[in-house]
Every structure is written in C-alpha cells, then in structure tokens.
Design a protein around this motif. Structure first.
Motif, mmCIF file in Angstrom:
data_model
loop_
_atom_site.group_PDB
_atom_site.id
_atom_site.type_symbol
_atom_site.label_atom_id
_atom_site.label_comp_id
_atom_site.label_asym_id
_atom_site.label_seq_id
_atom_site.Cartn_x
_atom_site.Cartn_y
_atom_site.Cartn_z
ATOM 1 N N ARG A 227 0.832 -1.208 0.000
ATOM 2 C CA ARG A 227 0.000 0.000 0.000
ATOM 3 C C ARG A 227 0.866 1.258 0.000
ATOM 4 O O ARG A 227 1.835 1.358 0.751
ATOM 5 C CB ARG A 227 -0.932 0.007 1.216
ATOM 6 C CG ARG A 227 -1.966 1.117 1.181
ATOM 7 C CD ARG A 227 -2.977 0.974 2.298
ATOM 8 N NE ARG A 227 -3.715 -0.278 2.219
ATOM 9 C CZ ARG A 227 -4.777 -0.472 1.424
ATOM 10 N NH1 ARG A 227 -5.168 0.503 0.618
ATOM 11 N NH2 ARG A 227 -5.400 -1.618 1.421
ATOM 12 N N THR A 245 -8.554 -9.867 -0.890
ATOM 13 C CA THR A 245 -9.900 -9.300 -0.951
ATOM 14 C C THR A 245 -9.986 -8.435 -2.211
ATOM 15 O O THR A 245 -8.961 -8.068 -2.791
ATOM 16 C CB THR A 245 -10.176 -8.436 0.280
ATOM 17 O OG1 THR A 245 -9.287 -7.299 0.255
ATOM 18 C CG2 THR A 245 -9.978 -9.218 1.567
ATOM 19 N N GLU A 247 -10.559 -5.335 -2.406
ATOM 20 C CA GLU A 247 -9.861 -4.074 -2.133
ATOM 21 C C GLU A 247 -8.344 -4.261 -2.230
ATOM 22 O O GLU A 247 -7.634 -3.409 -2.770
ATOM 23 C CB GLU A 247 -10.230 -3.565 -0.741
ATOM 24 C CG GLU A 247 -11.679 -3.139 -0.565
ATOM 25 C CD GLU A 247 -12.632 -4.319 -0.397
ATOM 26 O OE1 GLU A 247 -13.855 -4.120 -0.544
ATOM 27 O OE2 GLU A 247 -12.149 -5.447 -0.116
ATOM 28 N N GLN A 248 -7.846 -5.372 -1.722
ATOM 29 C CA GLN A 248 -6.415 -5.638 -1.801
ATOM 30 C C GLN A 248 -5.961 -5.832 -3.236
ATOM 31 O O GLN A 248 -4.894 -5.356 -3.625
ATOM 32 C CB GLN A 248 -6.068 -6.891 -0.981
ATOM 33 C CG GLN A 248 -6.112 -6.686 0.511
ATOM 34 C CD GLN A 248 -5.881 -7.989 1.258
ATOM 35 O OE1 GLN A 248 -6.316 -9.054 0.822
ATOM 36 N NE2 GLN A 248 -5.190 -7.907 2.382
ATOM 37 N N LYS A 250 -7.309 -4.569 -5.998
ATOM 38 C CA LYS A 250 -7.289 -3.265 -6.663
ATOM 39 C C LYS A 250 -6.074 -2.463 -6.213
ATOM 40 O O LYS A 250 -5.389 -1.831 -7.036
ATOM 41 C CB LYS A 250 -8.573 -2.491 -6.355
ATOM 42 C CG LYS A 250 -8.623 -1.127 -7.031
ATOM 43 C CD LYS A 250 -9.908 -0.388 -6.696
ATOM 44 C CE LYS A 250 -9.928 0.996 -7.332
ATOM 45 N NZ LYS A 250 -11.147 1.760 -6.960
#
Length: 327
Positions: A227, A245, A247-248, A250
C-alpha cells in the motif's frame, strides 16, 4: 525466444549522437524497456541496429525505435514517455497470435538450467508474460504457474530488463492466523513464501539469492506492505492471489509503475478467506477480462505436472464442485 529466432537490421538517419543517446536513455534503459515489452534483443553500434526475436516482435520493434527516434528531434525521452509510446503504437495487434495457431517454442535460460513450458496452456502463459505488463495465471496447484513466473522474473533480471524482483503473498493461509506463529513478522511470513524461495534457489543458487535479498534486489513482502508504493522497473509476482480481498487486489494492481511486469497467480477453488468474504482474484477475472494489455491464462487438471494422483485428485474435486453447483 524461439529455437530459431530471426533478425532485422536497419539504420537510423540522420546520424546524430545526441539524439541516439536520447533514444537509448541512461545505461540504455529505454532500449532495455523495449526489449522487455516485446520479448526481443536489441543491439546497436551507433545508428546501426539489429533486432533479434520472433518475426512479428522484431517488426514491431523496428517501428517503435524508428518512431521514437523521430520524437527525439523535439523532446527529451524518459522511461515514462517510452512506455506511453509503446502503449499508443498499436504493437498489441502486431504481437497478437492466432489463437488457433501454434505458439512459438519458448525457452528460458537460467544460470543452472533451460526451462521449457509443457503443454499448450504453459506455452500460452509464458507467451502472455513476455508480451503483456499484467498477467493472471488461474488454475489448480501443480500447473507450473509460480515456477514459470519466477523463471521469467529471473530471466528479466539477468538481462537487465528490470532492476528488482518483488515476491508478494497475502498472509492468509488455510484458516491459520499469523498471531499464533512464533517469531517476528518476517519469520512469520517466510513459510508462506517457501515455494517462491525454492524456485529462486533452484535457478540462482542459495548464496546468490541470499546476496540479492540482502541488497534488496529481490524483495519479499506481505501484500499489506504494498500500500502506498509505486513499483517502477520491477518484476512483481503475487502468489496465492485467491486469498486477496477485492480491495487488496485493486490496491496491488494500481501499484504497477513504468517498466514493470506483474504476474498474479492463484487457484479460485482454494480460497482461505473468512466465510462470506469475496475473493479479489475471482472479481478481477470478471472485471478485467476485456481490458487490453492484461492477459489471462486458465489452467486445468490436465496441466498438473506433479504426481499423476494429484491430477486425478484435482479432477475429482472439480467434478464434485460441478455436481454441488452446476453453474
């Protein structure tokens, strides 16, 4: 490269040493970027160039280099501009093979061995990695996804097409929790990355891998550490991606910078996320299926290169899943 690569020779005119230096970039980094993107070898002496590789790729390479040389009249070239020129030059159509035709024979040469893909899907996977910046390998364990990705990364590093290799995995595994494992975070993460380490040791040797890790040329990290980073001129392998997930996933895909290649591998039938949590790999396969420049290779039980019983076990589980959920 195939066993019988072709070559093409051409000369850039007018001869201008400043423009040639602008075209090549610092330490020939622009030429290495073109090599990596097209899977070719670029050699030059002054304004005389020779390209070696598959016929479609060297033809595309000649067009790109001549086009970039024209651009050097008016602007200073940067790796970012070279990347954008490659994106906008339409090379994907030149490189796209007939899906019904035979892919060229591909061989990866490491310090210790020659690595050849086995079967149609492994050939397609390796070809996609050489011609795309972002690549997904989806299928059961034992199909060679991780091994071929690491081999491609080692080859790119040895040829100076990238400056470093990043090995990434989500820290989720078969219902276990990192808090119950002894040691600091690095010691807790290491067991999850063992297949990646094993492939590196086989190709480069234990001592060289240790030195490259010490110099941060090879970096091993949990997915959470990605990140906020932008990864340029890197070869990034995300393994066990079914345990990301949405989100991860993306977040990871948007870390990819100029001159980088990403390979994302996983088996959507072995998701270890908490019950009810969607897999980022499954979602990405749906959302990105038609995005140009991203490749997907799907493996099945017939591609398993481990013990014959592993292939039969995978097939039996696939049959069972289909009976449980016909869709």
């Amino acid at each position: 490269m195939s066993d019988h690569p072709q070559s093409v020779d051409f000369t850039l005119l007018p001869e201008d040493n400043e423009r040639l230096a602008n075209l090549s970039g610092q330490l020939d980094e622009h030429l290495r970027q073109i090599e990596r993107r097209l899977g070719i070898e670029v050699n030059n002496r002054g304004n005389h160039f020779r390209l070696i590789g598959e016929s479609d790729a060297i033809r595309a390479g000649e067009e790109v280099i001549k086009g970039l040389y024209k651009e050097t009249r008016d602007q200073l070239m940067t790796p970012e501009q070279v990347h954008l020129f490659l994106q906008e030059s339409g090379i994907e159509s030149l490189l796209r093979k007939d899906t019904e035709g035979e892919l060229p024979e591909l061989v990866i040469k490491t310090r210790r061995s020659l690595i050849r893909p086995r079967g149609k899907n492994q050939k397609e996977y390796l070809h996609n990695i050489l011609t795309h910046d972002i690549n997904f390998g989806i299928g059961p364990a034992g199909t060679g996804k991780t091994y071929l990705a690491v081999a491609s990364a080692v080859d790119a590093l040895e040829r100076d097409r990238v400056r470093r290799i990043l090995l990434v995995r989500p820290a989720v595994e078969a219902g276990e929790r990192l808090g119950f494992l002894p040691g600091d975070l690095a010691q807790k993460i290491d067991p999850y990355l063992r297949p990646l380490y094993d492939a590196l040791y086989e190709m480069l040797g234990f001592e060289r891998v240790a030195k490259l890790i010490e110099r941060n040329v090879i970096e091993v990290a949990p997915l959470a550490y990605m990140r906020g980073r932008t990864l340029n001129e890197s070869y990034i392998i995300l393994d066990e991606a079914q345990n990301t997930t949405p989100e991860q996933m993306k977040m990871f895909l948007t870390r990819i910078g100029f001159g980088s290649t990403a390979v994302i591998n996983g088996d959507v039938t072995q998701v270890d996320l908490p019950r009810g949590q969607s897999s980022g790999l499954r979602q990405a396969a749906e959302i990105l299926a038609k995005v140009e420049g991203i490749s997907f290779t799907f493996f099945n039980a017939s591609d398993v290169v481990r013990h014959l019983l592993v292939q039969r076990i995978v097939s039996a589980y696939d049959d069972f899943s289909r009976l449980q959920d016909p869709q």
